[in-house]
Design an enzyme around this catalytic site. Structure first.
Site, mmCIF file in Angstrom:
data_model
loop_
_atom_site.group_PDB
_atom_site.id
_atom_site.type_symbol
_atom_site.label_atom_id
_atom_site.label_comp_id
_atom_site.label_asym_id
_atom_site.label_seq_id
_atom_site.Cartn_x
_atom_site.Cartn_y
_atom_site.Cartn_z
ATOM 1 N N SER A 282 13.893 40.367 32.138
ATOM 2 C CA SER A 282 13.488 39.154 32.859
ATOM 3 C C SER A 282 12.502 39.554 33.946
ATOM 4 O O SER A 282 12.514 40.704 34.404
ATOM 5 C CB SER A 282 14.711 38.508 33.511
ATOM 6 O OG SER A 282 14.319 37.497 34.413
ATOM 7 N N TYR A 295 22.435 39.279 38.866
ATOM 8 C CA TYR A 295 21.652 39.045 37.639
ATOM 9 C C TYR A 295 20.350 39.844 37.694
ATOM 10 O O TYR A 295 19.988 40.538 36.740
ATOM 11 C CB TYR A 295 21.347 37.551 37.490
ATOM 12 C CG TYR A 295 20.420 37.263 36.328
ATOM 13 C CD1 TYR A 295 20.851 37.415 35.025
ATOM 14 C CD2 TYR A 295 19.091 36.870 36.550
ATOM 15 C CE1 TYR A 295 20.001 37.179 33.953
ATOM 16 C CE2 TYR A 295 18.237 36.631 35.494
ATOM 17 C CZ TYR A 295 18.693 36.784 34.196
ATOM 18 O OH TYR A 295 17.830 36.571 33.143
HETATM 19 N N1 LIG Z 1 15.883 31.152 29.983
HETATM 20 C C1 LIG Z 1 15.352 31.806 30.992
HETATM 21 O O1 LIG Z 1 14.813 31.192 31.926
HETATM 22 C C2 LIG Z 1 15.338 33.315 30.979
HETATM 23 C C3 LIG Z 1 14.477 33.945 31.881
HETATM 24 C C4 LIG Z 1 14.434 35.327 31.911
HETATM 25 C C5 LIG Z 1 15.248 36.050 31.053
HETATM 26 N N2 LIG Z 1 16.085 35.426 30.171
HETATM 27 C C6 LIG Z 1 16.929 36.260 29.317
HETATM 28 O O2 LIG Z 1 16.751 35.907 27.978
HETATM 29 C C7 LIG Z 1 17.950 36.169 27.250
HETATM 30 C C8 LIG Z 1 18.292 34.953 26.415
HETATM 31 O O3 LIG Z 1 18.523 33.866 27.287
HETATM 32 P P1 LIG Z 1 18.291 32.356 26.851
HETATM 33 O O4 LIG Z 1 17.302 31.789 27.788
HETATM 34 O O5 LIG Z 1 18.041 32.248 25.406
HETATM 35 O O6 LIG Z 1 19.727 31.784 27.235
HETATM 36 P P2 LIG Z 1 20.717 30.812 26.434
HETATM 37 O O7 LIG Z 1 19.975 29.711 25.820
HETATM 38 O O8 LIG Z 1 21.797 30.494 27.418
HETATM 39 O O9 LIG Z 1 21.295 31.759 25.309
HETATM 40 C C9 LIG Z 1 22.138 32.828 25.624
HETATM 41 C C10 LIG Z 1 22.678 33.418 24.352
HETATM 42 O O10 LIG Z 1 23.557 34.491 24.694
HETATM 43 C C11 LIG Z 1 24.815 34.258 24.081
HETATM 44 N N3 LIG Z 1 25.891 34.733 24.925
HETATM 45 C C12 LIG Z 1 26.165 34.336 26.190
HETATM 46 N N4 LIG Z 1 27.268 34.950 26.628
HETATM 47 C C13 LIG Z 1 27.707 35.738 25.611
HETATM 48 C C14 LIG Z 1 28.801 36.595 25.449
HETATM 49 N N5 LIG Z 1 29.697 36.780 26.422
HETATM 50 N N6 LIG Z 1 28.946 37.253 24.285
HETATM 51 C C15 LIG Z 1 28.063 37.082 23.291
HETATM 52 N N7 LIG Z 1 27.006 36.276 23.374
HETATM 53 C C16 LIG Z 1 26.826 35.598 24.526
HETATM 54 C C17 LIG Z 1 24.891 32.762 23.918
HETATM 55 O O11 LIG Z 1 25.726 32.414 22.814
HETATM 56 P P3 LIG Z 1 27.242 31.897 22.920
HETATM 57 O O12 LIG Z 1 27.341 31.061 24.133
HETATM 58 O O13 LIG Z 1 27.422 31.161 21.640
HETATM 59 O O14 LIG Z 1 28.050 33.149 22.989
HETATM 60 C C18 LIG Z 1 23.469 32.413 23.564
HETATM 61 O O15 LIG Z 1 23.257 32.610 22.205
HETATM 62 C C19 LIG Z 1 18.993 36.549 28.266
HETATM 63 O O16 LIG Z 1 19.166 37.943 28.276
HETATM 64 C C20 LIG Z 1 18.409 36.081 29.582
HETATM 65 O O17 LIG Z 1 18.855 36.879 30.658
HETATM 66 C C21 LIG Z 1 16.139 34.064 30.121
#
Ligand SMILES: NC(=O)c1ccc[n+]([C@@H]2O[C@H](COP(=O)([O-])OP(=O)(O)OC[C@H]3O[C@@H](n4cnc5c(N)ncnc54)[C@H](OP(=O)(O)O)[C@@H]3O)[C@@H](O)[C@H]2O)c1
Length: 402
Positions: A282, A295
């Site tokens: 991130s 985080y």
């Molecule tokens: N969206 C943003 O603004 C943003 C910005 C910077 C970085 N990121 C990074 O991008 C990555 C993906 O995020 P996203 O934006 O796609 O978020 P998201 O839409 O909330 O998706 C998160 C994914 O992780 C899974 N997950 C969460 N907790 C888990 C657990 N305990 N065990 C296994 N799986 C788990 C969730 O599936 P389940 O709930 O079904 O388990 C979901 O598939 C993350 O690493 C996040 O830190 C996101």
């Protein structure tokens, strides 16, 4: 317009963009003026350090126009013929600087000024000479480049789901893992139908001890050559208000899980001399975020781990890249307890990651994010960057968690 500009600037290493923009300026602004409006009497052109004037300048200016036009097009499309010609041209300018100053100033001072003027162009020549791989077009699909199977964590939503679709579109079969089985089943069915790839579903909680081992156990019979360690979560709020157990699970999910998965799958990739590891970091990993400190620290861990591995894996056939998204429109914000705010689409973020794979150790998605992630924390005073970040994160943090 923003998307268009982003698309243009995302196609090459950041330091080539000023060169591309300079070529664009010369092609579309300066040289048309120079050729069509500038009076012949005052016209000047320098070639190989030799100054031409009057009609000699006017008649040779179109060659400059051609060179800068080709330069702009070559950087814009990252054409393979740019190597070695971009380096040769900047070497010619470096040489020209020496000759021009020697002719106009003369003596030791001329050489001295010439060397000062030539040094930046010699530096550019070095960079462009070493940038050959950036100009080579990657025509092969992800399956052709890396192999048949990928493992995507966090595939039930957001960026992970977009990764799974992009991989399947390129013919890669995908192991989909997350906690929500129904989501994974729906996605698996869609991928099989739309892209005729195989899928496997592995339901696991990567925030709990044993989660990674459970995933590895269920893919032992597959040769996984692409790992997308993407599952992650945030937890917004004042540090002393955050639940310790949830913090522990977040560190397990964001740091321990990608580390152990990579550790488990990398040896197989090295053995095959072929593989890819994509870690979802991130921009928060570059900029400490007050009210999101843990985080932010976990994402710094991912960045340092991935970039270190990128260097470690040179010559092994394994490509590593850390994806650093800024705000992205997924379920992340709701899950982290943030006040909703706009961001990039998951598809665009994933396209940036796949474009950077095999080219660079990490990629910040979006130029605005790149500036925010690099200029403030790296060049500005540290307290200023921290206070600015504090103000931004506070606006996204619910009142009761401030
Ligand atoms: N969206 C943003 O603004 C943003 C910005 C910077 C970085 N990121 C990074 O991008 C990555 C993906 O995020 P996203 O934006 O796609 O978020 P998201 O839409 O909330 O998706 C998160 C994914 O992780 C899974 N997950 C969460 N907790 C888990 C657990 N305990 N065990 C296994 N799986 C788990 C969730 O599936 P389940 O709930 O079904 O388990 C979901 O598939 C993350 O690493 C996040 O830190 C996101």
């Amino acid at each position: 317009m923003r998307d268009y500009l982003h698309h243009i600037l995302a196609g090459r290493p950041w330091w080539m963009n000023p060169l591309m923009l300079f070529c664009a300026f010369m092609t579309f602004v300066y040289l048309p003026w120079d050729i069509f409006w500038k009076p012949v009497a005052v016209d000047q052109e320098v070639w190989f350090g030799i100054q031409f004037e009057g009609w000699a300048a006017k008649l040779t200016a179109p060659f400059h126009w051609f060179v800068y036009g080709a330069g702009y097009y070559g950087f814009r499309r990252m054409r393979s013929w740019m190597w070695p010609w971009a380096a040769v041209y900047t070497a010619q300018i470096a040489l020209g600087m020496l000759v021009w100053n020697w002719i106009t100033t003369g003596g030791l001072l001329g050489w001295f000024v010439g060397i000062i003027g030539a040094t930046p162009f010699a530096g550019l020549t070095f960079l462009l000479w070493n940038a050959r791989s950036h100009f080579q077009r990657e025509e092969r699909s992800l399956r052709e480049r890396y192999g048949e199977w990928a493992l995507v964590t966090g595939a039930s939503a957001g960026i992970g789901e977009a990764f799974a679709r992009a991989l399947a579109r390129d013919g890669v079969s995908v192991v989909l893992t997350a906690r929500r089985r129904e989501r994974l089943e729906t996605l698996a069915a869609a991928l099989e139908k739309d892209f005729q790839v195989a899928t496997r579903i592995v339901v696991a909680d990567l925030g709990e001890p044993g989660g990674v081992e459970a995933v590895i156990e269920q893919v032992r019979d597959l040769s996984i050559s692409i790992l997308v360690a993407n599952a992650g979560a945030g937890y917004a709020g004042r540090f002393e208000k955050l639940e310790p157990e949830r913090l522990r699970r977040m560190v397990e999910l964001n740091c321990t899980a990608p580390m152990l998965l990579t550790r488990a799958l990398l040896p197989g990739m090295c053995e095959q001399f072929c593989g890819a590891v994509i870690l979802s970091g991130s921009v928060a990993g570059r900029q400490p975020l007050p009210f999101h400190g843990v985080y932010s620290a976990t994402k710094a861990f991912d960045l340092f781990l991935g970039e270190s591995l990128w260097a470690e894996m040179q010559g092994t056939g394994v490509d590593v890249v850390v994806l650093e998204p800024g705000r992205t429109e997924t379920e992340f914000q709701a899950a982290a307890g943030e006040i909703p705010h706009a961001g990039e689409s998951a598809e665009k973020v994933v396209a940036n990651a796949l474009q950077a794979l095999g080219r660079q150790p990490s990629v910040v998605s979006g130029w605005g994010n790149w500036l925010l992630a690099n200029l403030g924390p790296r060049l500005g005073p540290r307290p200023f960057a921290l206070h600015a970040a504090r103000d931004v994160v506070l606006r996204q943090t619910p009142q009761d968690m401030r």
